[in-house]
Design a protein around this motif. Structure first.
Motif, PDB file in Angstrom:
ATOM      1  N   GLY A 381      43.001  -7.741 153.066  1.00 48.28           N
ATOM      2  CA  GLY A 381      42.521  -8.994 153.802  1.00 48.28           C
ATOM      3  C   GLY A 381      42.212  -9.979 152.449  1.00 48.28           C
ATOM      4  O   GLY A 381      41.080 -11.222 152.442  1.00 48.28           O
ATOM      5  N   ALA A 382      42.987  -9.725 151.271  1.00 44.37           N
ATOM      6  CA  ALA A 382      43.454 -10.627 150.383  1.00 44.37           C
ATOM      7  C   ALA A 382      43.928 -12.159 150.906  1.00 44.37           C
ATOM      8  O   ALA A 382      45.458 -12.046 151.495  1.00 44.37           O
ATOM      9  N   THR A 383      43.980 -13.302 149.400  1.00 48.64           N
ATOM     10  CA  THR A 383      44.896 -14.280 150.179  1.00 48.64           C
ATOM     11  C   THR A 383      45.681 -14.333 148.873  1.00 48.64           C
ATOM     12  O   THR A 383      44.614 -14.028 147.469  1.00 48.64           O
ATOM     13  N   PHE A 384      46.498 -15.350 148.242  1.00 49.41           N
ATOM     14  CA  PHE A 384      47.772 -14.690 147.642  1.00 49.41           C
ATOM     15  C   PHE A 384      48.263 -16.465 146.730  1.00 49.41           C
ATOM     16  O   PHE A 384      48.798 -16.388 146.325  1.00 49.41           O
ATOM     17  N   ASP A 385      47.140 -17.228 147.268  1.00 46.11           N
ATOM     18  CA  ASP A 385      47.893 -18.385 147.181  1.00 46.11           C
ATOM     19  C   ASP A 385      47.385 -18.894 145.314  1.00 46.11           C
ATOM     20  O   ASP A 385      47.951 -18.877 144.737  1.00 46.11           O
ATOM     21  N   GLU A 386      45.978 -18.426 145.248  1.00 44.35           N
ATOM     22  CA  GLU A 386      46.058 -19.016 144.073  1.00 44.35           C
ATOM     23  C   GLU A 386      46.913 -18.597 143.046  1.00 44.35           C
ATOM     24  O   GLU A 386      47.038 -18.744 141.802  1.00 44.35           O
ATOM     25  N   LEU A 387      47.014 -16.410 143.343  1.00 49.33           N
ATOM     26  CA  LEU A 387      47.947 -15.713 142.787  1.00 49.33           C
ATOM     27  C   LEU A 387      49.556 -16.480 142.288  1.00 49.33           C
ATOM     28  O   LEU A 387      49.649 -17.013 141.026  1.00 49.33           O
ATOM     29  N   LEU A 407      52.308 -12.427 154.244  1.00 53.67           N
ATOM     30  CA  LEU A 407      51.457 -13.487 153.371  1.00 53.67           C
ATOM     31  C   LEU A 407      51.723 -13.874 151.449  1.00 53.67           C
ATOM     32  O   LEU A 407      51.504 -14.971 151.750  1.00 53.67           O
ATOM     33  N   ILE A 408      52.699 -13.427 151.421  1.00 57.45           N
ATOM     34  CA  ILE A 408      53.085 -13.314 149.860  1.00 57.45           C
ATOM     35  C   ILE A 408      54.300 -14.480 149.961  1.00 57.45           C
ATOM     36  O   ILE A 408      54.362 -15.373 149.570  1.00 57.45           O
ATOM     37  N   ARG A 409      55.077 -14.412 150.755  1.00 58.06           N
ATOM     38  CA  ARG A 409      56.172 -15.085 151.371  1.00 58.06           C
ATOM     39  C   ARG A 409      55.296 -16.488 151.818  1.00 58.06           C
ATOM     40  O   ARG A 409      56.438 -17.591 151.250  1.00 58.06           O
ATOM     41  N   GLU A 410      54.153 -16.505 153.042  1.00 60.46           N
ATOM     42  CA  GLU A 410      53.597 -17.875 153.219  1.00 60.46           C
ATOM     43  C   GLU A 410      53.304 -18.957 151.405  1.00 60.46           C
ATOM     44  O   GLU A 410      53.937 -19.948 151.492  1.00 60.46           O
ATOM     45  N   ALA A 411      52.502 -18.138 150.884  1.00 59.48           N
ATOM     46  CA  ALA A 411      51.674 -17.972 149.608  1.00 59.48           C
ATOM     47  C   ALA A 411      53.454 -19.055 148.892  1.00 59.48           C
ATOM     48  O   ALA A 411      53.088 -19.861 148.328  1.00 59.48           O
ATOM     49  N   LEU A 412      53.955 -18.319 148.319  1.00 59.63           N
ATOM     50  CA  LEU A 412      55.407 -18.828 148.284  1.00 59.63           C
ATOM     51  C   LEU A 412      56.282 -19.641 148.942  1.00 59.63           C
ATOM     52  O   LEU A 412      56.409 -20.906 148.031  1.00 59.63           O
ATOM     53  N   ALA A 413      56.743 -19.710 149.690  1.00 61.99           N
ATOM     54  CA  ALA A 413      56.705 -20.987 150.236  1.00 61.99           C
ATOM     55  C   ALA A 413      55.875 -22.114 149.632  1.00 61.99           C
ATOM     56  O   ALA A 413      56.643 -23.513 149.731  1.00 61.99           O
ATOM     57  N   ARG A 414      54.313 -22.085 149.882  1.00 60.81           N
ATOM     58  CA  ARG A 414      54.044 -23.468 149.542  1.00 60.81           C
ATOM     59  C   ARG A 414      54.086 -23.644 148.128  1.00 60.81           C
ATOM     60  O   ARG A 414      53.186 -25.127 147.980  1.00 60.81           O
ATOM     61  N   HIS A 415      53.538 -22.250 146.923  1.00 59.97           N
ATOM     62  CA  HIS A 415      53.522 -22.942 146.037  1.00 59.97           C
ATOM     63  C   HIS A 415      54.523 -22.976 144.987  1.00 59.97           C
ATOM     64  O   HIS A 415      54.308 -23.533 144.197  1.00 59.97           O
ATOM     65  N   ALA A 416      55.234 -22.165 145.359  1.00 60.37           N
ATOM     66  CA  ALA A 416      56.486 -22.196 144.383  1.00 60.37           C
ATOM     67  C   ALA A 416      58.164 -21.878 145.536  1.00 60.37           C
ATOM     68  O   ALA A 416      58.676 -21.078 145.349  1.00 60.37           O
ATOM     69  N   PRO A 417      58.071 -23.222 146.625  1.00 59.76           N
ATOM     70  CA  PRO A 417      59.702 -23.348 147.462  1.00 59.76           C
ATOM     71  C   PRO A 417      60.840 -23.226 146.572  1.00 59.76           C
ATOM     72  O   PRO A 417      61.996 -22.674 147.150  1.00 59.76           O
ATOM     73  N   GLU A 418      61.203 -23.721 145.381  1.00 55.81           N
ATOM     74  CA  GLU A 418      62.549 -23.757 144.742  1.00 55.81           C
ATOM     75  C   GLU A 418      62.794 -21.536 144.310  1.00 55.81           C
ATOM     76  O   GLU A 418      63.274 -21.513 143.930  1.00 55.81           O
ATOM     77  N   VAL A 419      61.330 -21.511 144.008  1.00 55.04           N
ATOM     78  CA  VAL A 419      61.582 -19.686 143.936  1.00 55.04           C
ATOM     79  C   VAL A 419      62.480 -18.805 145.226  1.00 55.04           C
ATOM     80  O   VAL A 419      62.617 -18.532 146.275  1.00 55.04           O
ATOM     81  N   PRO A 420      63.163 -18.541 144.435  1.00 56.83           N
ATOM     82  CA  PRO A 420      64.421 -17.536 145.916  1.00 56.83           C
ATOM     83  C   PRO A 420      63.186 -16.015 145.905  1.00 56.83           C
ATOM     84  O   PRO A 420      63.235 -15.611 144.981  1.00 56.83           O
ATOM     85  N   VAL A 421      63.007 -16.118 147.358  1.00 57.69           N
ATOM     86  CA  VAL A 421      62.977 -15.177 147.914  1.00 57.69           C
ATOM     87  C   VAL A 421      63.911 -13.657 148.284  1.00 57.69           C
ATOM     88  O   VAL A 421      64.852 -14.624 149.554  1.00 57.69           O
TER      89      VAL A 421
END
Length: 480
Positions: A381-387, A407-421
């Motif tokens: 049930g966690a969210t990952f945006d703040e992390l 859920l983590i992939r989407e948070a990365l796309a929102r807050h760290a789009p330059e980071v390769p995933v």
């Protein structure tokens, strides 16, 4: 139910809810005191049957696959004649058995409450620790410090050693280092520790407690009736709020710990030293050196905070500064807690599989400057945006595994789009080897490949230990 002497228990009808680490010792202890014990257990697997056979051989009644819901045939779902329920920590407060107990006026205790009530005259003081993360490490550090001071002690509670065994056994202790979960505190209304610490508060187990407010309230019970010190985290206002709300004994003090320079009545860090401005003469002007930051293993920020909390509780008990230093130097962390596995081609590989929630992963990521992050699993049930937003500047890349990795992939796309995933779809246990290989491809000399999943492990592994073992094995194969 009085002080817990044998005369109080003879012939008392006690229902123990749940087998496992706490239920079996509780049933044995109560039976040994002369109570008529019935154990009820929701599950009916091979392990439960084995434990049931052991108890039935002693004369304890065991009902497997029976959570005593109202249709179980007993009055209001309670085994007939029940005068007290002693519950395992995992049973939720909304379980039908407890509703039935409430309606019948039957008290419910946890294993910690039972242990507290069964202490012998002149029994050891309890130094108690709770928090969302860091409990086990802090309690083990505390026990190491107490041992270095020559005190008879043990790390007990929520770390696999039954408190009941410590309280009722033949070994005599001066003081106990006690880890307590929010579950255990919920069912421990009488507990009154010598001193206690709440390390931090972050959303966790909300499905069990029902709300963050209820979770925090249960954590705060650890401060009730403290005699000497309520230890809190200056970086986490919620812990200080719990101290303010607590009803403590006259003269009990609030003692903060900080990674910065400590004020009066605080422990903190000054120029690479752990220092005490709480348990010294004239704390407005004086500070006592306790240890060097380098004495803490590993010297990650959140682990230094754990060491300061442990030191504060030890100092509250009167332990000298020299024992704090020796105890921290003697302490070896458990496996899978920021464990350095190996260096391969100038890249460090670190196993923090124990980081099973976002709060723990946040602390882990903050310990390194440039990270290839391996994350994912069961999000609970966690969210990952703040992390992700907080760690974005540290991320060289990310490799995602497990069921809830999207859920983590989407948070990365929102807050760290330059980071390769790298998103690994496979969920067999062999996925960890591929994850480590992908992380190696993304890493540069000086980077850290960090397994800090921020999720539980059970979608792919039996537990976080097995997940960490798989990571370490994969790293060893890289260096072979």
């Amino acid at each position: 139910m009085g002080s817990g002497q044998v005369t109080d228990w003879q012939g008392k009808h006690v229902t123990v809810a749940g087998l496992g680490v706490s239920g079996v010792p509780a049933a044995k202890a109560l039976h040994g005191l002369g109570a008529k014990v019935t154990v009820v257990n929701d599950g009916d697997d091979a392990r439960a049957r084995e434990q049931a056979a052991e108890l039935e051989a002693l004369g304890v009644t065991v009902r497997l696959g029976d959570g005593t819901a109202p249709d179980s045939g007993s009055a209001a779902g309670l085994p007939e004649g029940t005068e007290l329920i002693v519950t395992a920590p995992g049973w939720r407060p909304d379980h039908p058995l407890f509703a039935a107990a409430d309606a019948a006026g039957v008290p419910v205790w946890g294993d910690v409450e039972l242990a507290w009530r069964l202490r012998k005259p002149g029994a050891a003081d309890w130094l108690a620790v709770t928090g969302t993360n860091g409990k086990t490490t802090t309690v083990q550090m505390l026990a190491s410090i107490l041992e270095a001071a020559g005190l008879r002690t043990a790390a007990v509670g929520n770390i696999g050693v039954s408190l009941l065994d410590a309280v009722l056994g033949d070994e005599e202790y001066d003081v106990l280092a006690v880890e307590l979960s929010s579950y255990q505190l919920h069912w421990a209304p009488s507990l009154r520790a010598h001193s206690a610490a709440v390390l931090n508060l972050a959303p966790d187990h909300l499905d069990w407690h029902g709300s963050m407010e209820a979770y925090a309230k249960d954590k705060g019970r650890i401060y009730e009736g403290n005699r000497v010190a309520c230890v809190y985290n200056t970086a986490d206002k919620a812990t200080e709020d719990l101290v303010r709300e607590a009803d403590v004994e006259e003269g009990c003090r609030a003692v903060g710990f900080t990674l910065g320079t400590p004020g009066p009545s605080q422990l903190g860090v000054v120029e690479g030293l752990l220092v005490d401005r709480a348990f010294v003469e004239n704390r407005q002007k004086n500070a006592q050196e306790l240890a060097e930051v380098a004495d803490v293993k590993p010297a990650a920020p959140h682990n230094i905070a754990n060491a300061l909390a442990a030191a504060a509780l030890a100092r509250a008990y009167g332990v000298p500064a020299s024992a704090v230093r020796e105890g921290l130097r003697n302490f070896t962390p458990d496996a899978h807690r920021i464990a350095h596995v190996a260096d391969v081609d100038g890249v460090a590989y670190v196993d923090d599989s124990k980081a099973t929630n976002t709060h723990a992963a946040q602390a882990s990521l903050a310990a390194y400057d440039s990270v290839v992050w391996i994350a994912g699993g069961l999000a609970k049930g966690a969210t990952f945006d703040e992390l992700v937003a907080g760690a974005a500047q540290r991320l060289r890349g990310a490799v995602l595994i497990g069921r809830d990795r999207a859920l983590i992939r989407e948070a990365l796309a929102r807050h760290a789009p330059e980071v390769p995933v790298v998103d690994l779809e496979r969920t067999d246990t062999g996925a960890m080897l591929q994850a480590v290989q992908e992380a190696r491809r993304l890493a540069r000399p000086g980077d850290t490949v960090l397994l800090a999943p921020a999720c539980a492990s059970m979608d792919m592994f039996a537990n976080y230990n097995k997940r960490g073992d798989a990571f370490a094995q994969a790293v060893r194969e890289l260096g072979a």
